[in-house]
Design an enzyme around this catalytic site. Structure first.
Site, PDB file in Angstrom:
ATOM      1  N   TYR A   1       0.827  -1.207   0.000  1.00  0.00           N
ATOM      2  CA  TYR A   1       0.000   0.000   0.000  1.00  0.00           C
ATOM      3  C   TYR A   1       0.865   1.262   0.000  1.00  0.00           C
ATOM      4  CZ  TYR A   1      -3.488   3.316   1.862  1.00  0.00           C
ATOM      5  OH  TYR A   1      -4.319   4.389   2.068  1.00  0.00           O
TER       6      TYR A   1
ATOM      7  N   LYS B   1       0.900   4.100  -2.908  1.00  0.00           N
ATOM      8  CA  LYS B   1       0.519   5.478  -2.607  1.00  0.00           C
ATOM      9  C   LYS B   1       1.670   6.453  -2.868  1.00  0.00           C
ATOM     10  CE  LYS B   1      -3.783   5.031  -1.418  1.00  0.00           C
ATOM     11  NZ  LYS B   1      -4.823   5.532  -2.343  1.00  0.00           N
TER      12      LYS B   1
END
Length: 303
Positions: A171, A175
């Site tokens: 993640y 991001k």
């Protein structure tokens, strides 16, 4: 409905729940016609359902706005292209794209398998790139035809992408990639009337309720709910509007009533010998520079 987005058309991905739903409702409340995209997956990306997107579209219409549901997979070329086509077919134009779709598959790095790595990068990073690409291609064609748009793209990064987050290597990488994509897109697309910015929100959603269960608990009745997704949406609406003219290539944090302009990597202390160093000399120089540099903020979850 009238407001700062009156007459504009916005597409919001991952708009069936959480932040995306809040953004879609806020855009509609400010006069935008909204394409509500959601694949209707579980928090880990499993399954699919047309229900979440349709419910939000129905909610907007019940409040007097205009909206259509889109349940295509925006991590595929066909799904992303159909998002733009849906806006054009339903409303005759597209003015703003809010990239928000995502899910989590958290693991410590040594336990993170390739499928969970690829799945999270696909939905977050590819799921930003493909809608951005197809919306930008439409707007570029408009600009070349002499109809330069007032187009806006709002991407969704995260504090995990800016600082890192223990147990979220996939993640965090995705991001962080979204920030890089935002900077490149802003530089490349400005000539066509397209502004591109990114947001790192903090709010109570399906993706955060277990990670931050204690700090994100709902407040007592009457108290300000600092972690409500609706607190983030006003900045998104402004960034999707014509009112933010001249703001592009920027990253904001938003939480509760706080908005912060994030400042990325900048040159810090430096030393130039003017010639090649030995490894020992490089280490000595690096330690001296580190002693003069600001200490980095800690990774989320680090002890």
């Amino acid at each position: 409905m009238t407001g700062i987005c009156t007459g504009r058309v916005a597409a919001v991905t991952g708009a069936g729940r959480g932040l995306g739903r809040a953004h879609a409702l806020a855009l509609a409340a400010e006069g935008a016609r909204v394409v509500v995209n959601d694949l209707g997956v579980a928090a880990d990306g499993a399954g699919s359902s047309a229900g979440p997107a349709q419910r939000v579209a129905d909610e907007i219409r019940a409040r007097g706005g205009r909206a259509v549901a889109h349940t295509g997979d925006i991590t595929t070329t066909d799904g992303a292209a159909s998002l733009v086509t849906t806006a054009l077919d339903a409303f005759g134009r597209l003015d703003a794209l809010v990239n928000n779709a995502g899910f989590l598959r958290d693991r410590m790095l040594v336990n993170l398998d390739e499928d969970d790595w690829n799945a999270v990068l696909r939905v977050h990073l590819t799921g930003h790139f493909l809608p951005l690409k197809h919306a930008a291609a439409h707007w570029r064609a408009e600009a070349k035809a002499g109809r330069t748009p007032t187009a806006r793209i709002v991407n969704t990064s995260s504090g995990a992408g800016l600082l890192g987050s223990v147990g979220q290597g996939n993640y965090s990488a995705a991001k962080a990639g979204i920030v890089g994509l935002t900077l490149v897109a802003a530089a490349e697309l400005g000539r066509y009337g397209i502004q591109v910015n990114a947001l790192a929100p903090a709010a109570r959603t399906r993706m955060t309720e277990h990670t931050f269960a204690e700090t994100m608990a709902a407040p007592a009745a009457g108290d300000f709910d600092a972690m409500a997704p609706e607190n983030v949406s006003p900045l998104v609406v402004w960034l999707a509007s014509a009112d933010c003219e001249g703001v592009t290539g920027r990253v904001f944090e938003a939480e509760g009533g706080r908005i912060t302009v994030m400042e990325g990597w900048r040159p810090g202390p430096t030393a130039d010998k003017g010639a090649r160093r030995t490894p020992a000399e490089a280490g000595e120089a690096a330690r001296a520079l580190l002693a003069a540099a600001e200490r980095p903020r800690p990774v989320y979850g680090a002890r």
